[in-house]
Design a protein around this motif. Structure first.
Motif, PDB file in Angstrom:
ATOM      1  N   ARG A 171       4.784  12.081  -5.418  1.00 38.02           N
ATOM      2  CA  ARG A 171       5.250  11.270  -4.292  1.00 38.02           C
ATOM      3  C   ARG A 171       4.384  11.523  -3.076  1.00 38.02           C
ATOM      4  N   LEU A 172       4.418  10.577  -2.153  1.00 36.20           N
ATOM      5  CA  LEU A 172       3.717  10.740  -0.889  1.00 36.20           C
ATOM      6  C   LEU A 172       4.433  11.777  -0.027  1.00 36.20           C
ATOM      7  N   PRO A 173       3.742  12.350   0.967  1.00 36.57           N
ATOM      8  CA  PRO A 173       4.380  13.349   1.837  1.00 36.57           C
ATOM      9  C   PRO A 173       5.621  12.793   2.523  1.00 36.57           C
ATOM     10  N   ALA A 225       4.231  16.050  12.262  1.00 35.15           N
ATOM     11  CA  ALA A 225       4.835  17.326  11.878  1.00 35.15           C
ATOM     12  C   ALA A 225       4.529  17.658  10.421  1.00 35.15           C
ATOM     13  N   THR A 226       4.618  16.649   9.540  1.00 35.40           N
ATOM     14  CA  THR A 226       4.286  16.853   8.138  1.00 35.40           C
ATOM     15  C   THR A 226       2.795  17.108   7.975  1.00 35.40           C
ATOM     16  N   SER A 227       1.982  16.349   8.707  1.00 42.66           N
ATOM     17  CA  SER A 227       0.535  16.523   8.643  1.00 42.66           C
ATOM     18  C   SER A 227       0.131  17.934   9.042  1.00 42.66           C
ATOM     19  N   ASP A 228       0.677  18.421  10.152  1.00 41.69           N
ATOM     20  CA  ASP A 228       0.344  19.764  10.620  1.00 41.69           C
ATOM     21  C   ASP A 228       0.780  20.820   9.609  1.00 41.69           C
ATOM     22  N   TYR A 229       1.939  20.600   9.010  1.00 41.16           N
ATOM     23  CA  TYR A 229       2.427  21.546   8.007  1.00 41.16           C
ATOM     24  C   TYR A 229       1.471  21.617   6.817  1.00 41.16           C
ATOM     25  N   VAL A 282      -4.295   0.865  13.535  1.00 39.39           N
ATOM     26  CA  VAL A 282      -3.464   1.078  14.713  1.00 39.39           C
ATOM     27  C   VAL A 282      -2.486   2.178  14.333  1.00 39.39           C
ATOM     28  N   ILE A 283      -2.686   3.345  14.893  1.00 39.76           N
ATOM     29  CA  ILE A 283      -1.899   4.523  14.527  1.00 39.76           C
ATOM     30  C   ILE A 283      -0.809   4.724  15.575  1.00 39.76           C
ATOM     31  N   PRO A 284       0.451   4.623  15.178  1.00 36.09           N
ATOM     32  CA  PRO A 284       1.544   4.769  16.146  1.00 36.09           C
ATOM     33  C   PRO A 284       1.636   6.212  16.636  1.00 36.09           C
ATOM     34  N   PRO A 285       2.314   6.436  17.754  1.00 32.12           N
ATOM     35  CA  PRO A 285       2.473   7.799  18.266  1.00 32.12           C
ATOM     36  C   PRO A 285       3.101   8.722  17.223  1.00 32.12           C
ATOM     37  N   HIS A 286       2.667   9.971  17.265  1.00 29.44           N
ATOM     38  CA  HIS A 286       3.236  11.024  16.415  1.00 29.44           C
ATOM     39  C   HIS A 286       2.965  10.799  14.932  1.00 29.44           C
ATOM     40  N   HIS A 287       1.884  10.119  14.612  1.00 30.90           N
ATOM     41  CA  HIS A 287       1.471   9.904  13.234  1.00 30.90           C
ATOM     42  C   HIS A 287      -0.014  10.213  13.071  1.00 30.90           C
TER      43      HIS A 287
END
Length: 223
Positions: free
Chosen positions: A198-200, A166-170, A102-107
């Motif tokens: 570390r994780l993103p 935002a981090t994913s797109d970067y 279950v992926i929340p919005p914006h993730h």
């Protein structure tokens, strides 16, 4: 493949280096920490070992957009589960991994791995999803695990984690100065490889899943 990385960005302003969208080179703040170039088992080419990606703190040149920790209101319905491979399974060099989430919005959902006894986390890329909504959605990926045959018999932990869009797109747009992607973003494209301790930034620490597997064979198990 050989990749040459330079340490300067002539003609670019500080504002340009901070732009968090679209394909881009590594920001100045990362360069200031120093690159350690090392062989990255399991990814083509070199590995840019950049702990600074996730540990730059409040610097204005941070490597990626600043992300607050996920709040309960944005992730309370989140869940992540790896269905395959199962715990302690033997895997191929290219191994299919799938599950439900279950992926929340914006993730976005990403896979990361590390070899037993090592601190470095290998960013394996964003998974493919069959849909995104309020209920569980299927996801899958076929990342490259370890370095075969050099790491045959070694144990790797594969984790599925939720990363802010935002981090994913970067990350998906980040390249070396010669234009090679730092993380897997396009099928069949060369990848320099990105490793961090570390994780993103902004990764949801409460909702993730992981399995330990053993690299046992060459080839693909991606069907």
């Amino acid at each position: 493949m050989s990749t040459h990385m330079t340490t300067g960005e002539p003609g670019r302003s500080d504002e340009d280096r901070q732009t968090p969208s679209g394909p881009q080179s590594i920001p100045r703040a990362v360069l200031l920490t120093g690159f350690l170039i090392t062989a990255l088992g399991g990814l083509t080419g070199i590995a840019a070992v950049v702990s600074a990606l996730t540990g730059l703190g409040s610097g204005s040149d941070a490597a990626g957009p600043a992300q607050p920790s996920p709040s309960p209101s944005t992730t309370r319905t989140a869940s992540v589960r790896i269905q395959y491979p199962q715990q302690a399974a033997s895997v191929r060099h290219h191994q299919k991994v799938y599950g439900v989430a279950v992926i929340p919005p914006h993730h976005s959902l990403w896979l990361v791995s590390h070899k037993k006894g090592e601190a470095g986390l290998y960013l394996l890329g964003r998974v493919h999803t069959t849909g995104q909504g309020t209920g569980p959605t299927g996801w899958d990926a076929c990342p490259q695990i370890g370095d075969f045959p050099a790491q045959r018999g070694e144990s790797f932990e594969i984790s599925a984690v939720l990363v802010p869009d935002a981090t994913s797109d970067y990350l998906l747009g980040a390249t070396t100065y010669s234009g090679v992607q730092l993380v897997p973003a396009k099928a069949g494209a060369d990848v320099a490889g990105l490793v961090s301790t570390r994780l993103p930034p902004g990764t949801d620490p409460a909702h993730q899943d992981s399995v330990w597997v053993t690299l046992d064979g060459d080839g693909e198990n991606c069907s």
